[in-house]
Enzyme design. Structure first.
Site, mmCIF file in Angstrom:
data_model
loop_
_atom_site.group_PDB
_atom_site.id
_atom_site.type_symbol
_atom_site.label_atom_id
_atom_site.label_comp_id
_atom_site.label_asym_id
_atom_site.label_seq_id
_atom_site.Cartn_x
_atom_site.Cartn_y
_atom_site.Cartn_z
ATOM 1 N N GLU A 144 0.859 -1.186 0.000
ATOM 2 C CA GLU A 144 0.000 0.000 0.000
ATOM 3 C C GLU A 144 0.893 1.233 0.000
ATOM 4 O O GLU A 144 1.741 1.394 0.876
ATOM 5 C CB GLU A 144 -0.908 0.007 1.235
ATOM 6 C CG GLU A 144 -1.660 1.302 1.471
ATOM 7 C CD GLU A 144 -2.490 1.762 0.278
ATOM 8 O OE1 GLU A 144 -2.350 2.932 -0.122
ATOM 9 O OE2 GLU A 144 -3.260 0.939 -0.253
ATOM 10 N N ASN A 152 -10.147 4.143 -1.257
ATOM 11 C CA ASN A 152 -11.442 4.798 -1.413
ATOM 12 C C ASN A 152 -12.545 4.145 -0.583
ATOM 13 O O ASN A 152 -13.570 4.761 -0.315
ATOM 14 C CB ASN A 152 -11.874 4.770 -2.887
ATOM 15 C CG ASN A 152 -11.522 6.047 -3.625
ATOM 16 O OD1 ASN A 152 -11.017 7.002 -3.042
ATOM 17 N ND2 ASN A 152 -11.783 6.069 -4.914
ATOM 18 N N THR A 153 -12.338 2.904 -0.170
ATOM 19 C CA THR A 153 -13.393 2.199 0.562
ATOM 20 C C THR A 153 -13.735 2.911 1.863
ATOM 21 O O THR A 153 -14.900 2.955 2.276
ATOM 22 C CB THR A 153 -12.983 0.741 0.830
ATOM 23 O OG1 THR A 153 -12.614 0.129 -0.411
ATOM 24 C CG2 THR A 153 -14.131 -0.050 1.439
ATOM 25 N N GLY A 157 -19.918 5.443 1.387
ATOM 26 C CA GLY A 157 -21.016 5.526 2.341
ATOM 27 C C GLY A 157 -21.297 4.215 3.055
ATOM 28 O O GLY A 157 -21.909 4.192 4.118
ATOM 29 N N GLY A 158 -20.865 3.092 2.467
ATOM 30 C CA GLY A 158 -21.012 1.793 3.118
ATOM 31 C C GLY A 158 -22.140 0.937 2.591
ATOM 32 O O GLY A 158 -22.232 -0.241 2.919
ATOM 33 N N ASP A 388 -2.165 4.015 -10.836
ATOM 34 C CA ASP A 388 -0.914 3.249 -10.820
ATOM 35 C C ASP A 388 -1.083 1.850 -11.407
ATOM 36 O O ASP A 388 -0.241 1.375 -12.177
ATOM 37 C CB ASP A 388 -0.391 3.113 -9.383
ATOM 38 C CG ASP A 388 -0.068 4.448 -8.742
ATOM 39 O OD1 ASP A 388 -0.661 5.456 -9.156
ATOM 40 O OD2 ASP A 388 0.768 4.485 -7.837
ATOM 41 N N ARG A 447 -26.474 8.929 -11.750
ATOM 42 C CA ARG A 447 -25.545 9.981 -11.356
ATOM 43 C C ARG A 447 -25.169 10.910 -12.505
ATOM 44 O O ARG A 447 -25.065 12.122 -12.321
ATOM 45 C CB ARG A 447 -24.285 9.353 -10.748
ATOM 46 C CG ARG A 447 -24.536 8.749 -9.386
ATOM 47 C CD ARG A 447 -23.348 7.986 -8.845
ATOM 48 N NE ARG A 447 -23.619 7.554 -7.466
ATOM 49 C CZ ARG A 447 -22.791 6.808 -6.761
ATOM 50 N NH1 ARG A 447 -21.644 6.389 -7.287
ATOM 51 N NH2 ARG A 447 -23.097 6.464 -5.517
ATOM 52 N N HIS A 554 -15.719 8.393 -9.960
ATOM 53 C CA HIS A 554 -15.382 7.006 -10.307
ATOM 54 C C HIS A 554 -14.956 6.950 -11.767
ATOM 55 O O HIS A 554 -15.507 7.669 -12.606
ATOM 56 C CB HIS A 554 -16.614 6.108 -10.095
ATOM 57 C CG HIS A 554 -16.339 4.639 -10.168
ATOM 58 N ND1 HIS A 554 -16.043 3.880 -9.057
ATOM 59 C CD2 HIS A 554 -16.312 3.785 -11.211
ATOM 60 C CE1 HIS A 554 -15.860 2.621 -9.418
ATOM 61 N NE2 HIS A 554 -16.019 2.537 -10.724
#
Length: 621
Positions: A144, A152-153, A157-158, A388, A447, A554
């Site tokens: 990482e 981004n997770t 919002g979940g 990347d 969206r 996104h």
């Protein structure tokens, strides 16, 4: 400048709508201690800030410290909070900010690892791939590039989309939902691409049976999820090129998403079964939402699980090049933040590094969907999301798909691009008004439809809410609401007329707009814009206005993969040893991603990548 000794209580701006309480202990000439109460902060976004910055400031007696990568807002919140305490104590905060920076760490020795699986990127897809690989008994190294895991997770919002009809039957249908189903079912068959037609015809039968039954529960099925994902992503770019989700990938997603939820439950993620949710642009209420706030719920559980089960997790370690032996990818060369080299030899390499939504040059280079994307447009993304993995894939000949389609999140903070400032409510409770106070779009739409409408109305608009609608807002507290009102980033008034005056609208225009909207809620029908589902009226004081503006959210395009998450080259052949999952991969969401589908995607294809790598290890070794 001598300071008055004591402990000073200050508040500092955090990520999203949060405000952190801080206690700063000062002597006449020193910062003795910094204690950050981050209970209101977005979990997972800035944890490393609170581990690192206070110690750095105290050890070096300076406020001239660098922000922690990926958590700039929270870093500056800590620095500004300490500065406020110094000022309150009679000191010169500007002098503290001009002091010498702490010396940088010297490069450590180069490192070398040999493992079964190396995962590049420690967001949701990467941690899912790592956890599933460990369950297969494989040794795992996770790389990482940022100081903490999550990607981004942690900013999501979940809400995770999966059709679970028996569970969804517990919830009543909203006004307009049946009509929305009938409208979808009435789509002429010739407008459906051939590979989807038999599934669409089966869905038409399901919808007819549901409507004819007179039932009043929330209907759903895997077929509905599939067709909405397909229709919601079918788009044509500025060059006349049409794209839609690859049938096999979309089907793989919707058929396995519920298994992903159950797998996450087994690992320890707790879901709130008392509510079914729907993020903006999801088209349907099928979101499973964790008990813990936002995407941190997943990262917290998966991150702890992989570490507890033996994974080697290397943060501040950026993958630079893939290692190749003949026609097979066999590892990765990475670089730590201090400049030292890390070489990982592996039987399988899984790319889960996210898209490129925080790389403006790359966004503008590939964009073929929007007429123009301003260079200063904000992004909802973590700064780590710079493409990347796409670069690494291209190095070994990977094919790309759908790269021109960039998703804008319509309901973002106008300045920061963040999602959870202000009052962010479910779309059935959205009331979107332009700067004149007039509605301008069906708030239940996709969206890109919402973003295009916002741009056509000057970009900036407002979400209007009352006290009851406020109660449905995601991940906020009264304390943060009050702080934002005080800061002037959220507007509140006891009457719609006073609210309109605060945001520069004619009171009679906003009052008329809300009066009409409330009548549509009563009627269950919107003759102006065709909003297809309603819940609450806007009538209980106080009233709120949240300023919003589209931001880059996104990137649908990425590395071409097959249903087993194997990366495909430009000749259509599998690149041996290389797998990809999550936003780094393309082909599923096509021209527009439905809200709530990203979490289903990352956990489903993260698991699939690990399963395939394990199966091919048995064949090849």
């Amino acid at each position: 400048m001598a300071m008055k000794p004591g402990t000073y209580d200050v508040k500092a701006k955090g990520h999203g709508s949060s405000y952190m309480s801080m206690q700063v202990k000062l002597s006449e000439d020193k910062i003795e201690n910094i204690n950050v109460n981050a209970s209101g902060e977005t979990r997972g976004v800035a944890d490393e800030v609170f581990n690192r910055l206070p110690k750095l400031i105290v050890d070096n007696q300076t406020l001239n410290v660098d922000a922690v990568s990926g958590a700039t807002i929270s870093s500056h919140g800590v620095i500004d909070g300490v500065a406020e305490a110094i000022t309150e104590a009679g000191g010169d905060a500007e002098e503290w900010k001009k002091r010498a920076k702490p010396s940088k760490a010297h490069a450590t020795k180069d490192e070398e690892y040999t493992t079964d699986v190396v995962v590049i990127g420690a967001g949701g897809a990467g941690l899912a791939a790592a956890a599933r690989s460990i369950q297969h008994g494989r040794k795992v190294v996770v790389l990482e590039k940022f100081p903490q895991i999550g990607g981004n997770t942690t900013r999501a919002g979940g809400s995770m989309n999966e059709a679970e009809p028996e569970w969804q039957k517990k919830f009543k249908a909203l006004a307009g939902e049946k009509e929305d189903l009938e409208k979808l079912a009435a789509t002429p068959i010739e407008k459906i691409d051939p590979e989807y037609r038999s599934d669409f015809e089966a869905l038409q039968k399901q919808i007819k049976e549901y409507v004819d039954s007179g039932a009043n529960y929330l209907f759903d099925s895997k077929l509905l999820h599939e067709i909405q994902t397909y229709v919601g992503g079918k788009r044509t770019d500025l060059n006349g090129h049409e794209i839609h989700g690859t049938y096999a990938l979309v089907k793989e997603l919707v058929d396995n998403a519920l298994d992903s939820v159950n797998w996450l439950k087994e690992l320890g993620v707790k879901f709130d079964d008392s509510q079914v949710t729907m993020p903006v642009g999801a088209l349907w209420r099928r979101g499973h939402k964790p008990v813990e706030p936002m995407g941190y719920a997943y990262i917290h559980v998966l991150g702890d699980w992989v570490k507890d089960h033996g994974a080697t997790v290397l943060t501040e370690t950026r993958a630079k090049h893939l290692l190749v032996d003949g026609d097979k990818v066999v590892g990765v060369v990475a670089e730590k933040s201090d400049g030292s080299k890390v070489t990982v030899h592996a039987k399988s390499v899984i790319l889960t590094s996210g898209g490129f939504g925080a790389n403006m040059k790359m966004v503008q280079k590939y964009n073929t969907y929007w007429k123009h994307i301003d260079s200063d447009m904000p992004t909802t993304n973590s700064p780590a999301i710079t493409g990347d993995g796409i670069g690494l894939g291209k190095e070994v000949g990977a094919d790309l798909v759908g790269m021109g389609f960039i998703q804008l999140m319509p309901v973002s903070d106008p300045k920061t691009g963040e999602l959870f400032t202000g009052l962010q409510t479910p779309p059935e409770n959205y009331i979107m008004v332009n700067k004149e106070g007039k509605r301008f779009v069906n708030e239940f739409a996709e969206r890109d439809t919402l973003a295009k409408a916002a741009i056509a109305n000057g970009g900036l608009f407002y979400l209007i809410a009352d006290d009851k609608i406020k109660a449905t807002a995601y991940n906020t507290t009264q304390e943060s609401i009050d702080a934002q009102v005080k800061a002037g980033t959220l507007f509140r008034a006891n009457t719609l007329a006073d609210l309109a005056k605060q945001i520069g609208m004619k009171p009679e225009v906003l009052e008329d707009t809300i009066k009409k909207y409330n009548s549509y809620v009563d009627a269950g029908e919107d003759p102006e814009f065709g909003k297809s589902a309603f819940n609450l009226k806007c009538e209980a004081a106080p009233f709120y206005a949240t300023p919003r503006k589209p931001a880059i959210h996104h990137t649908m395009g990425g590395l071409r993969i097959d249903t087993k998450a194997r990366v495909i080259n430009k000749d259509g052949a599998v690149i041996k040893g290389l797998y990809a999952a999550g936003e780094v991969a393309g082909g599923i969401h096509a021209g527009n991603r439905l809200g709530g589908n990203s979490l289903a995607d990352i956990f489903t294809f993260g698991r699939i990548a690990a399963n395939t790598a394990f199966a091919e290890k048995i064949i090849n070794y």
